[in-house]
Design an enzyme around this catalytic site. Sequence first.
Site, PDB file in Angstrom:
ATOM      1  N   ARG A  49     -10.155   0.100   8.998  1.00 26.33           N
ATOM      2  CA  ARG A  49      -9.652  -1.263   9.193  1.00 26.33           C
ATOM      3  C   ARG A  49     -10.663  -2.145   9.898  1.00 26.33           C
ATOM      4  O   ARG A  49     -10.392  -3.329  10.114  1.00 26.33           O
ATOM      5  CB  ARG A  49      -8.398  -1.204  10.059  1.00 26.33           C
ATOM      6  CG  ARG A  49      -7.103  -1.414   9.314  1.00 26.33           C
ATOM      7  CD  ARG A  49      -6.013  -1.111  10.297  1.00 26.33           C
ATOM      8  NE  ARG A  49      -4.808  -1.817  10.044  1.00 26.33           N
ATOM      9  CZ  ARG A  49      -3.726  -1.244   9.528  1.00 26.33           C
ATOM     10  NH1 ARG A  49      -3.740   0.005   9.137  1.00 26.33           N
ATOM     11  NH2 ARG A  49      -2.626  -1.935   9.398  1.00 26.33           N
ATOM     12  N   LYS A  94       0.842  -1.208   0.000  1.00 18.61           N
ATOM     13  CA  LYS A  94       0.000   0.000   0.000  1.00 18.61           C
ATOM     14  C   LYS A  94       0.878   1.260   0.000  1.00 18.61           C
ATOM     15  O   LYS A  94       0.685   2.164  -0.801  1.00 18.61           O
ATOM     16  CB  LYS A  94      -0.949   0.005   1.218  1.00 18.61           C
ATOM     17  CG  LYS A  94      -1.852  -1.226   1.297  1.00 18.61           C
ATOM     18  CD  LYS A  94      -2.798  -1.184   2.482  1.00 18.61           C
ATOM     19  CE  LYS A  94      -2.126  -1.274   3.841  1.00 18.61           C
ATOM     20  NZ  LYS A  94      -1.448  -2.556   4.117  1.00 18.61           N
ATOM     21  N   ARG A 143      -0.484  -9.807  12.904  1.00 20.10           N
ATOM     22  CA  ARG A 143      -1.092  -8.736  12.089  1.00 20.10           C
ATOM     23  C   ARG A 143      -1.915  -9.336  10.954  1.00 20.10           C
ATOM     24  O   ARG A 143      -2.964  -8.807  10.590  1.00 20.10           O
ATOM     25  CB  ARG A 143       0.009  -7.819  11.525  1.00 20.10           C
ATOM     26  CG  ARG A 143       0.600  -6.899  12.580  1.00 20.10           C
ATOM     27  CD  ARG A 143       1.929  -6.291  12.160  1.00 20.10           C
ATOM     28  NE  ARG A 143       1.847  -5.426  11.011  1.00 20.10           N
ATOM     29  CZ  ARG A 143       2.888  -5.094  10.251  1.00 20.10           C
ATOM     30  NH1 ARG A 143       4.095  -5.567  10.527  1.00 20.10           N
ATOM     31  NH2 ARG A 143       2.736  -4.297   9.229  1.00 20.10           N
ATOM     32  N   ARG A 159      11.145  -1.903  11.227  1.00 18.71           N
ATOM     33  CA  ARG A 159      10.034  -1.604  12.126  1.00 18.71           C
ATOM     34  C   ARG A 159       9.905  -2.670  13.198  1.00 18.71           C
ATOM     35  O   ARG A 159      10.050  -3.858  12.927  1.00 18.71           O
ATOM     36  CB  ARG A 159       8.730  -1.517  11.310  1.00 18.71           C
ATOM     37  CG  ARG A 159       8.323  -0.087  11.056  1.00 18.71           C
ATOM     38  CD  ARG A 159       7.217   0.028  10.069  1.00 18.71           C
ATOM     39  NE  ARG A 159       6.013  -0.738  10.393  1.00 18.71           N
ATOM     40  CZ  ARG A 159       4.889  -0.673   9.687  1.00 18.71           C
ATOM     41  NH1 ARG A 159       4.829   0.108   8.624  1.00 18.71           N
ATOM     42  NH2 ARG A 159       3.840  -1.394  10.021  1.00 18.71           N
ATOM     43  N   ARG A 180      11.779  -5.660   4.843  1.00 20.91           N
ATOM     44  CA  ARG A 180      11.497  -4.223   4.692  1.00 20.91           C
ATOM     45  C   ARG A 180      12.414  -3.378   5.579  1.00 20.91           C
ATOM     46  O   ARG A 180      12.673  -3.696   6.723  1.00 20.91           O
ATOM     47  CB  ARG A 180      10.041  -3.934   5.087  1.00 20.91           C
ATOM     48  CG  ARG A 180       9.782  -2.439   5.170  1.00 20.91           C
ATOM     49  CD  ARG A 180       8.336  -2.085   5.194  1.00 20.91           C
ATOM     50  NE  ARG A 180       7.626  -2.587   6.356  1.00 20.91           N
ATOM     51  CZ  ARG A 180       6.330  -2.429   6.519  1.00 20.91           C
ATOM     52  NH1 ARG A 180       5.615  -1.820   5.590  1.00 20.91           N
ATOM     53  NH2 ARG A 180       5.736  -2.909   7.582  1.00 20.91           N
TER      54      ARG A 180
END
Length: 211
Positions: free
Chosen positions: A88, A13, A166, A155, A127
């Site tokens: 969400r 996203k 998640r 992160r 990432r």
Amino acid sequence: MKMIFLGPPGAGKGTQAERICKDYGVIQLSTGDILRANRKIGTELGAKAQKYMDAGELVPDLIIIDMIREELKKPELASGYILDGFPRTVPQAEALDGLLKDMGQKLDVVLVLEVPDEELVQRLSGRRTDRISGKTFHMIYNPPPPDGNFDLYQREDDKEETVRNRLNVYHNQTKPLIEYYSKQNLAEKIEGKGKIDEIYLGIKSVLDKIK
Ligand code: AP5
């Protein structure tokens, strides 16, 4: 154009929103980025959100809805926006419907990026984000240019166990929104597996039809 970007964690996203903003002159409003910025500068909102984010759980709806209500008032959003990471949950989507109605606004499209879970785990574990520009990279699939000056970090919620939580949260609480927006004839499914540039072409073909 006013749009929502829906998709599991790591679907791309943020990566694709950067391209859309450049080409379509809209602004990205990422609830995850806003919450992380609040944590960094130590606000009350950041402190309230911390334990949920670190566990890979959703921050309570009321906190998020209050936050987005303020964000949507910003005049720079008048030219259009991408809501990235919001709504969400169904209560968040219902609250957004109410806020948009009060502001006399309508959504143009809800882009749904679809990617299988196993690929998402790989994407998130590789990432890295640049502290200076906020840009996101992947150490294998989307590496930072070798001549750039970057201060990369991983992160906290990209550890495998947290990523799996998640994903569960996405399937249980966020996925029902695909049906919610299909009923409003707004959902457009996009193949999210493959090369970043090819996925963007799929997004462009949807956006160019409604421009
Ligand atoms: P948030 O920051 O919104 O995280 P997320 O939705 O889990 O999404 P990500 O940022 O992880 O993924 P992305 O889809 O943007 O992927 P990216 O482009 O970076 O939320 C974090 C937390 O905040 C939540 O868990 C929650 O606690 C809280 N929160 C936020 N909003 C909330 C809300 N509305 N309600 C309640 N709580 C909320 O790509 C991922 C990686 O893959 C990158 O390394 C990228 O380079 C790579 N990549 C991208 N595309 C490809 C491709 N095609 N092939 C290979 N690699 C690719």
